[in-house]
Design an enzyme around this catalytic site. Structure first.
Site, PDB file in Angstrom:
ATOM      1  N   SER A  17       0.804  -1.226   0.000  1.00  0.00           N
ATOM      2  CA  SER A  17       0.000   0.000   0.000  1.00  0.00           C
ATOM      3  C   SER A  17       0.840   1.281   0.000  1.00  0.00           C
ATOM      4  O   SER A  17       0.496   2.230  -0.721  1.00  0.00           O
ATOM      5  CB  SER A  17      -0.962   0.006   1.187  1.00  0.00           C
ATOM      6  N   LYS A  66      -9.643  -5.639  10.908  1.00  0.00           N
ATOM      7  CA  LYS A  66     -10.767  -5.041  10.157  1.00  0.00           C
ATOM      8  C   LYS A  66     -12.070  -5.019  10.968  1.00  0.00           C
ATOM      9  O   LYS A  66     -12.849  -4.082  10.844  1.00  0.00           O
ATOM     10  CB  LYS A  66     -10.973  -5.780   8.833  1.00  0.00           C
ATOM     11  N   GLY A 130     -12.727 -11.993   6.919  1.00  0.00           N
ATOM     12  CA  GLY A 130     -13.002 -10.574   6.708  1.00  0.00           C
ATOM     13  C   GLY A 130     -13.122 -10.198   5.242  1.00  0.00           C
ATOM     14  O   GLY A 130     -13.984  -9.392   4.868  1.00  0.00           O
ATOM     15  N   ARG A 152     -13.702 -24.022   4.810  1.00  0.00           N
ATOM     16  CA  ARG A 152     -13.164 -25.192   5.525  1.00  0.00           C
ATOM     17  C   ARG A 152     -13.973 -25.423   6.799  1.00  0.00           C
ATOM     18  O   ARG A 152     -14.389 -26.537   7.083  1.00  0.00           O
ATOM     19  CB  ARG A 152     -11.695 -24.899   5.845  1.00  0.00           C
ATOM     20  N   MET A 220      -7.530 -13.791  -4.439  1.00  0.00           N
ATOM     21  CA  MET A 220      -7.269 -12.463  -3.828  1.00  0.00           C
ATOM     22  C   MET A 220      -5.822 -12.316  -3.394  1.00  0.00           C
ATOM     23  O   MET A 220      -5.327 -11.190  -3.247  1.00  0.00           O
ATOM     24  CB  MET A 220      -8.186 -12.250  -2.622  1.00  0.00           C
TER      25      MET A 220
HETATM   26  P1  NAP Z   1      -9.143 -14.196   7.485  1.00  0.00           P
HETATM   27  O1  NAP Z   1     -10.243 -13.376   8.073  1.00  0.00           O
HETATM   28  O2  NAP Z   1      -8.005 -14.636   8.333  1.00  0.00           O
HETATM   29  O3  NAP Z   1      -9.862 -15.515   6.844  1.00  0.00           O
HETATM   30  C1  NAP Z   1      -9.086 -16.539   6.301  1.00  0.00           C
HETATM   31  C2  NAP Z   1      -9.979 -17.523   5.539  1.00  0.00           C
HETATM   32  O4  NAP Z   1      -9.107 -18.436   4.868  1.00  0.00           O
HETATM   33  C3  NAP Z   1     -10.902 -18.347   6.417  1.00  0.00           C
HETATM   34  O5  NAP Z   1     -12.106 -18.552   5.722  1.00  0.00           O
HETATM   35  C4  NAP Z   1     -10.121 -19.665   6.564  1.00  0.00           C
HETATM   36  O6  NAP Z   1     -10.941 -20.795   6.779  1.00  0.00           O
HETATM   37  C5  NAP Z   1      -9.489 -19.778   5.200  1.00  0.00           C
HETATM   38  N1  NAP Z   1      -8.283 -20.611   5.160  1.00  0.00           N
HETATM   39  C6  NAP Z   1      -7.064 -20.338   5.681  1.00  0.00           C
HETATM   40  N2  NAP Z   1      -6.197 -21.327   5.396  1.00  0.00           N
HETATM   41  C7  NAP Z   1      -6.893 -22.262   4.679  1.00  0.00           C
HETATM   42  C8  NAP Z   1      -6.552 -23.506   4.110  1.00  0.00           C
HETATM   43  N3  NAP Z   1      -5.300 -24.009   4.207  1.00  0.00           N
HETATM   44  N4  NAP Z   1      -7.506 -24.186   3.429  1.00  0.00           N
HETATM   45  C9  NAP Z   1      -8.759 -23.675   3.319  1.00  0.00           C
HETATM   46  N5  NAP Z   1      -9.146 -22.494   3.855  1.00  0.00           N
HETATM   47  C10 NAP Z   1      -8.213 -21.791   4.523  1.00  0.00           C
HETATM   48  O7  NAP Z   1      -8.477 -13.461   6.247  1.00  0.00           O
HETATM   49  P2  NAP Z   1      -9.160 -12.380   5.278  1.00  0.00           P
HETATM   50  O8  NAP Z   1      -9.013 -11.011   5.830  1.00  0.00           O
HETATM   51  O9  NAP Z   1     -10.525 -12.861   4.922  1.00  0.00           O
HETATM   52  O10 NAP Z   1      -8.182 -12.434   3.995  1.00  0.00           O
HETATM   53  C11 NAP Z   1      -8.160 -13.582   3.175  1.00  0.00           C
HETATM   54  C12 NAP Z   1      -7.107 -13.391   2.101  1.00  0.00           C
HETATM   55  O11 NAP Z   1      -7.505 -12.395   1.185  1.00  0.00           O
HETATM   56  C13 NAP Z   1      -5.748 -12.943   2.657  1.00  0.00           C
HETATM   57  O12 NAP Z   1      -4.746 -13.727   2.036  1.00  0.00           O
HETATM   58  C14 NAP Z   1      -5.631 -11.500   2.243  1.00  0.00           C
HETATM   59  O13 NAP Z   1      -4.287 -11.119   2.016  1.00  0.00           O
HETATM   60  C15 NAP Z   1      -6.438 -11.497   0.943  1.00  0.00           C
HETATM   61  N6  NAP Z   1      -6.982 -10.168   0.638  1.00  0.00           N
HETATM   62  C16 NAP Z   1      -6.587  -9.568  -0.522  1.00  0.00           C
HETATM   63  C17 NAP Z   1      -7.089  -8.334  -0.863  1.00  0.00           C
HETATM   64  C18 NAP Z   1      -6.673  -7.670  -2.139  1.00  0.00           C
HETATM   65  O14 NAP Z   1      -6.859  -6.461  -2.269  1.00  0.00           O
HETATM   66  N7  NAP Z   1      -6.142  -8.405  -3.106  1.00  0.00           N
HETATM   67  C19 NAP Z   1      -8.007  -7.682  -0.027  1.00  0.00           C
HETATM   68  C20 NAP Z   1      -8.416  -8.334   1.153  1.00  0.00           C
HETATM   69  C21 NAP Z   1      -7.887  -9.583   1.469  1.00  0.00           C
HETATM   70  P3  NAP Z   1     -11.404 -21.247   8.278  1.00  0.00           P
HETATM   71  O15 NAP Z   1     -12.557 -20.352   8.621  1.00  0.00           O
HETATM   72  O16 NAP Z   1     -11.781 -22.662   8.131  1.00  0.00           O
HETATM   73  O17 NAP Z   1     -10.211 -21.029   9.163  1.00  0.00           O
END
Ligand code: NAP
Length: 274
Positions: A17, A66, A130, A152, A220
């Protein structure tokens, strides 16, 4: 005096960022400085208060804060209200205003940069964290045929779908929660990976046969070849990583803070070259 902005998270040193906002500022002639704040996991509010006390104007909020940012914001704009998560804070006098630009960023990348029509498409969203909360409402506004959320931990997908139930009718055939194993026999036109699995070199346990002919697979996670995108490519899907979303959500934050919309295409191109 130069207006101060920053991204706050834990970890935060990997964040792109600061570089993105520096390019936006240069291109639009805005006098801003944009840094990084590593906040202790139990020290988000204190770090925000210190930044405000030093005349900070706004923050981007990343993992794991968040939801806490949502609670901190006295006023929540459009998509942030329903998402329960905030990725952009604006300090307007005494008020803390919370926005969520993740969903706008994703939809803009899909529809504008990748030229995908979401309306009438079968969409699979993987993950119930999130990021998924942030993108649900803007995606549903595009009126997909169906929206299936797989996770998952199935209970979290069920909870997420329940949270957005009042928006159910925006998808022509409704929204549903599934375990990965429960996706067997279903085909999707757009498969979005909103899990963090790719960061650990893993991917969700997707069964075979989920990609319809001509499907888009979107991860993402950015700046790496994730197992999900490799899996999708090997099955003939078109693939895209989250660089476009990252830059588009940043542009929306910049616009909310500065009232000026920067061009995103040159920044996306530059990041892809690095
Ligand atoms: P979060 O709140 O920590 O949620 C993580 C999610 O990933 C949960 O649903 C979790 O499942 C799942 N997960 C983690 N490891 C897994 C695995 N080995 N197999 C299957 N599911 C798995 O994270 P978040 O804020 O939602 O962010 C998710 C991703 O999106 C991050 O990598 C972040 O960097 C990316 N992101 C990118 C952008 C962009 O602008 N490109 C914006 C926002 C986020 P469980 O519930 O079963 O634990």
């Amino acid at each position: 005096m130069t207006d101060q902005y920053a991204v706050i998270g834990n970890p935060v040193e990997h964040s792109l960022s600061p570089g993105i906002h520096a390019q936006f500022a240069r291109a639009t002639g805005q006098d801003i400085a944009y840094g990084r704040i590593l906040a202790p996991r139990d020290g988000f509010r204190a770090a925000v208060a210190a930044f405000r006390a030093a005349a900070g104007k706004g923050l981007n909020v990343t993992l794991p804060f968040k939801h806490e940012a949502w609670r901190l914001a006295a006023v929540r704009s459009g998509f942030a209200l329903g998402a329960g998560a905030v990725n952009t804070l604006a300090f307007e006098g005494e008020r803390i205003v919370g926005h969520n630009t993740d969903g706008v960023g994703l939809v803009r990348d899909l529809t504008h940069n990748l030229r995908i029509v979401v309306r009438g498409k079968r969409v699979l969203l993987m993950g119930a964290g999130g990021a998924s909360y942030g993108v649900m409402e803007p995606l549903l506004r595009e009126q997909p045929a169906t929206m299936v959320v797989a996770n998952r931990t199935l209970e979290k997908a069920i909870e997420l779908v329940g949270h957005f139930e009042q928006l159910q009718s925006r998808a022509q055939q409704g929204i549903a929660a599934r375990a990965y194993a429960g996706l067997s026999g279903s085909e999707f036109d757009i498969v979005i990976n909103a899990t963090s699995a790719g960061l650990e070199g893993a991917m969700p346990a997707l069964p075979e046969g989920v990609f319809a002919a001509g499907a888009l697979a979107y991860d993402m996670v950015y700046a790496r070849r994730t197992p999900f995108l490799e899996f999708a490519r090997a099955r003939g899907a078109r693939v895209a990583d989250g660089i476009g979303m990252l830059v588009e959500q940043a542009a929306e934050s910049f616009f909310l803070w500065r009232g000026v919309r920067p061009e995103t295409e040159p920044v996306i191109r530059l990041l892809r070259q690095n």
